[in-house]
Design a protein around this motif. Structure first.
Motif, short mmCIF file in Angstrom:
data_model
loop_
_atom_site.label_atom_id
_atom_site.label_comp_id
_atom_site.label_asym_id
_atom_site.label_seq_id
_atom_site.Cartn_x
_atom_site.Cartn_y
_atom_site.Cartn_z
N ASN A 126 5.69 37.30 -22.09
CA ASN A 126 4.37 37.48 -22.68
C ASN A 126 4.48 37.29 -24.18
OD1 ASN A 126 2.20 38.08 -20.82
ND2 ASN A 126 3.35 39.90 -20.23
N GLN A 127 3.32 37.05 -24.77
CA GLN A 127 3.25 36.99 -26.23
C GLN A 127 3.24 38.42 -26.76
OE1 GLN A 127 0.97 33.83 -28.56
NE2 GLN A 127 -0.55 35.43 -28.39
N LEU A 128 4.07 38.68 -27.74
CA LEU A 128 4.10 40.01 -28.38
C LEU A 128 2.94 40.10 -29.37
CD1 LEU A 128 7.88 40.50 -29.24
CD2 LEU A 128 6.44 42.20 -28.11
N VAL A 129 2.05 41.05 -29.17
CA VAL A 129 0.92 41.13 -30.10
C VAL A 129 0.77 42.51 -30.76
CG1 VAL A 129 -0.47 39.23 -29.20
CG2 VAL A 129 -0.66 41.49 -28.15
N ASP A 154 1.52 31.55 -27.23
CA ASP A 154 0.56 30.58 -26.72
C ASP A 154 -0.57 30.32 -27.72
OD1 ASP A 154 -1.23 32.72 -26.51
OD2 ASP A 154 -1.75 32.31 -24.43
N SER A 155 -0.43 30.82 -28.94
CA SER A 155 -1.46 30.55 -29.94
C SER A 155 -0.86 30.58 -31.33
CB SER A 155 -2.60 31.57 -29.85
OG SER A 155 -2.14 32.85 -30.21
N ILE A 181 -2.99 27.06 -17.63
CA ILE A 181 -3.78 26.27 -16.67
C ILE A 181 -5.25 26.61 -16.91
CG2 ILE A 181 -4.22 25.90 -14.21
CD1 ILE A 181 -1.30 27.05 -13.77
N PRO A 182 -6.10 25.60 -17.09
CA PRO A 182 -7.52 25.90 -17.35
C PRO A 182 -8.11 26.85 -16.31
CG PRO A 182 -7.08 23.58 -17.71
CD PRO A 182 -5.80 24.17 -17.15
N GLY A 183 -8.82 27.86 -16.78
CA GLY A 183 -9.45 28.84 -15.90
C GLY A 183 -8.52 29.95 -15.46
N LYS A 184 -7.23 29.83 -15.76
CA LYS A 184 -6.28 30.84 -15.29
C LYS A 184 -5.92 31.79 -16.43
CE LYS A 184 -6.05 28.87 -11.21
NZ LYS A 184 -6.58 29.50 -9.99
N ARG A 185 -4.67 32.24 -16.50
CA ARG A 185 -4.29 33.36 -17.36
C ARG A 185 -3.97 32.88 -18.77
NH1 ARG A 185 -0.02 37.01 -14.31
NH2 ARG A 185 1.51 35.87 -15.52
N ALA A 186 -2.94 33.44 -19.39
CA ALA A 186 -2.57 33.05 -20.75
C ALA A 186 -1.95 31.64 -20.73
CB ALA A 186 -1.59 34.07 -21.33
N GLY A 187 -1.68 31.12 -21.92
CA GLY A 187 -1.02 29.83 -22.03
C GLY A 187 -1.94 28.77 -22.61
N ARG A 189 -3.94 25.40 -23.10
CA ARG A 189 -4.70 24.65 -22.12
C ARG A 189 -4.44 23.15 -22.18
NH1 ARG A 189 -4.82 29.40 -20.00
NH2 ARG A 189 -6.84 30.14 -19.25
N LEU A 218 0.11 31.05 -10.53
CA LEU A 218 -1.35 31.15 -10.65
C LEU A 218 -2.06 30.09 -9.82
CD1 LEU A 218 -1.33 31.72 -14.50
CD2 LEU A 218 -1.78 33.45 -12.74
N SER B 329 -4.12 37.14 -25.21
CA SER B 329 -4.31 35.70 -25.27
C SER B 329 -5.82 35.46 -25.23
CB SER B 329 -3.62 35.03 -24.07
OG SER B 329 -3.76 33.63 -24.12
N GLU B 332 -9.61 30.61 -23.71
CA GLU B 332 -10.83 29.82 -23.52
C GLU B 332 -11.98 30.58 -24.17
OE1 GLU B 332 -11.27 28.82 -19.33
OE2 GLU B 332 -9.17 28.16 -19.22
N ILE B 337 -7.43 37.48 -22.21
CA ILE B 337 -6.44 38.08 -21.32
C ILE B 337 -5.96 39.37 -21.99
CG2 ILE B 337 -4.22 37.76 -20.17
CD1 ILE B 337 -6.45 35.88 -19.16
N TYR B 383 -8.22 39.90 -16.70
CA TYR B 383 -9.01 38.75 -17.11
C TYR B 383 -10.38 39.26 -17.54
CZ TYR B 383 -5.60 36.01 -14.34
OH TYR B 383 -4.45 35.45 -13.82
#
Lengths: 436, 436
Positions: A126-129, A154-155, A181-187, A189, A218, B329, B332, B337, B383
């Motif tokens: 995961n991204q550490l935020v 991812d950003s 993946i569009p419409g899915k979770r983090a990451g 696009r 996913l 994240s 979109e 997320i 989500y």
């Protein structure tokens, strides 16, 4: 302030702890040293334990550990099994002893638990935020110079947050760009978006681009043929992104890590990532399945049977996790109420699957027929519907045991601070702990 | 063998324990004494904690404790709140300090936990069937002569199992006959069946008939008007059974306990059981709601609003439990997320309900609009779907906090070994522990 010994408390220390009365599954009235569980002579089928009780079948665990080691060797892939499935240090230890490259984990808190028990290499998927989580991870790296931690981004915004904190690190924090993946979770696009993140990592003091990551799990849908095509395309996209980042000279570590692989389609991931070459530095393909270790009797059982078919190797992973409970009430001819509920077994994908009944002390267990199913669970009860006219079901009585398989190991492990490891005759051999 | 001090370890001992890094919600890199949580100066809205974090609002807890004490006094009922909801000794203590008659619990293991922390009177709202569980309960009674335990029976077979074990008890084990509902959970399906169980208890050495019990919460449906009628009829049936058993002289204790009452219709139960008289001995009406203590923002919020309307008293129980997580994240325009998942918040009745967003350090929090909802959760992710064109939602960024209410407290408590109690400004005041 106390400090913990570096490298983690030994796993063996868990066996020194005193288990207290009230620990689910244990038939104790005084504290018991965990390491003494195996010499109590308890047998689940004799109803020596308390109920419900969660059991791990040691033969299935051993089989699955060996199976996955062989699978990875055959495909030229490494394994960083997802530790969030079990959060069980003893099972982490077994996975690492069976050749796992490291552990995958989902949160900073989980990384802290793994580190405490001696895990030396972690992929934090995961991204550490959160400021506290960034701080705790940088503290581990500073305090324990040999501990290896990889994380995701991812950003560009995420990279900037991390970069501010990491700029003082003696060694850069290695990051994998997460492709989504569009419409899915983090990451990200698109590959263009992912390249922007890769460039931001390259430019950031204290960070280094270590690889590319995605989670094809996913894409699991009800259309398997479509899934297989979509997963292959997604894995190809990860490789394409890696090639572009490499062509721009963005990778900053000795190797390039390519990682994907849940527990449904890790064969497709292994095929897609296993033989990647032609990059400027060596490539490691890292699978992250967590549920292979116990498999299950539901969702993963079905998915893994298809994987076996694709691999043309029958006799794959075996279900290792069961929850046994007792018939608490037998209020109607076709209804038994069991002493387990939402606190004890997964219910997020399927309800538990009744496998067998056992009258304590009798020979057995006796398989339950297909028409016998759990139709509802409350917090502490399950409703076992029995087919009319079936002799085994009709004879089921208050005090009989019912063994259930589960569907989705992750959401059963998190309900048990202690699980009992049993042999094929359900003799209790030892206990393992979870830290959720 | 170690022995535990009689009467339970003091609750205060929990504040002496060291919390370790990796405890969900805590921003620590070294062990911290639990009692020192309140002097760390942490504020959730400033993102001082780790995320996700589960918080209990102390003002709502205090309000709800007082509300229920007043409710019971008004209706002439006693309260044995169901401890399975929270399994939190500190909250048990608060409930008992606010006049609860005792605690209700669901399993022998839960009784052992409560006893360890000093609970002196328990209604075990299930039939004891497992040999280990019968043994552990009888051991408590033998070892601690002032500890009071009541349990249920719903079958002659169950009474016989218990009677064999209890025959050597110095004081008889008091049992309540469980009245059930056809097609539902445990409990006798007819008054005649229940009378047979009552007679078996009367005849059994070591057992005594103490009362009648039922759980009207099983009648909750989507047709409220029908529910109200059905609950009233069920409660009347409990009273009728008590009168028959009394007429036969089957009760064997100084008082007759009549108990029902989940968290949806306890007003109807209080009205039906509150004023029962004319029996041969004094009657105590005992409610067992567990979820009143925290209420929620979902299922119980709706049910309790209807209870307020029936009582003609607006301003009832307040939601006290929230889970805060971070935007991990923002892949979109209409999707965020969050860093929480099935491991952190209830998902069995409704998914969590987003309440407010907070940029750490900014003024706030800012309420989220109705169209903003959690549409899916994985093990470690949620989500959050955002309505297009809404300024607050559009501005939501990586690192922002989102506070969620939950639906069904029981299945959130069991995901948190430690919850943080906060004041109305989300300053962390202390921690409480759960034992699942």
């Amino acid at each position: 302030m106390l400090t913990l010994p570096k490298g983690g408390l030994a796993l063996a220390a868990l066996d020194e702890q005193l288990l207290l009365p009230g620990t689910k599954g244990l038939p104790i009235t005084e504290p018991l040293r965990q390491g003494a569980l195996g010499v109590q002579g308890w047998n689940v089928l004799r109803a020596d334990t308390s109920f419900p009780v969660a059991v791990l079948k040691t033969s299935a665990l051993q089989h699955n550990l060996a199976w996955m080691r062989d699978f990875c060797a055959r495909h030229g892939a490494l394994l960083a099994p997802h530790g969030k499935t079990t959060m069980c240090p003893q099972l982490f230890g077994a996975q690492l002893a069976n050749g796992a490259w490291g552990m995958t984990l989902a949160s900073a808190a989980q990384v802290q638990v793994a580190h405490r028990f001696g895990v030396r290499r972690v992929l934090l998927a995961n991204q550490l935020v959160a400021r506290a989580d960034i701080h705790s991870m940088l503290h581990l790296l500073h305090d324990d110079p040999d501990f290896e931690l990889y994380a995701l981004a991812d950003s560009v915004a995420g990279v900037e947050r991390l970069s501010q904190a990491a700029s003082g690190l003696a060694r850069p924090l290695p990051l994998l760009v997460e492709m989504g993946i569009p419409g899915k979770r983090a990451g990200c696009r698109s590959i263009d978006d992912a390249m922007a993140v890769a460039r931001a990592i390259f430019d950031a003091p204290g960070l280094a681009l270590a690889g590319i990551e995605g989670y094809e799990g996913l894409l699991v849908s009800h259309d398997r043929a479509a899934d297989v095509v979509a997963v292959a395309a997604f894995v190809a996209q990860l490789v394409a992104l890696a090639r572009r980042a490499d062509a721009e000279g963005l990778f900053g570590c000795a190797e390039v890590l390519l990682s994907a692989g849940g527990s449904a389609y890790f064969d497709l991931v292994a095929r897609g990532l296993g033989g990647v070459d032609g990059l400027s530095r060596p490539v490691k393909a890292i699978l992250r399945s967590g549920c292979y270790l116990t498999s299950d009797h539901g969702s993963y059982h079905r998915l893994l049977a298809e994987l076996d078919a694709r691999e043309q190797r029958p006799g794959g992973l075996r279900p290792a996790l069961e929850v046994w409970s007792m018939v608490q009430s037998r209020p109607e001819p076709t209804l038994a109420i069991l002493s387990m509920g939402k606190r004890d077994a997964s219910y997020d994908i399927d309800l538990p699957i009744p496998l067998a009944a056992q009258r304590p002390g009798a020979s057995g267990p006796v398989a339950l027929p297909d028409g016998c199913s759990i139709v509802k669970m409350n917090d502490q009860h399950a409703y076992l519907q029995l087919p009319a006219g079936h002799p085994v079901c009709g004879a089921l009585a208050v005090g009989d045991l019912v063994g259930c398989g589960i569907s989705h190991p992750c959401t059963t492990f998190d309900k048990w601070p202690l699980l009992l490891a049993v042999d094929d005759d359900y003799h209790v051999r030892y206990g393992v702990n979870t830290f959720f």
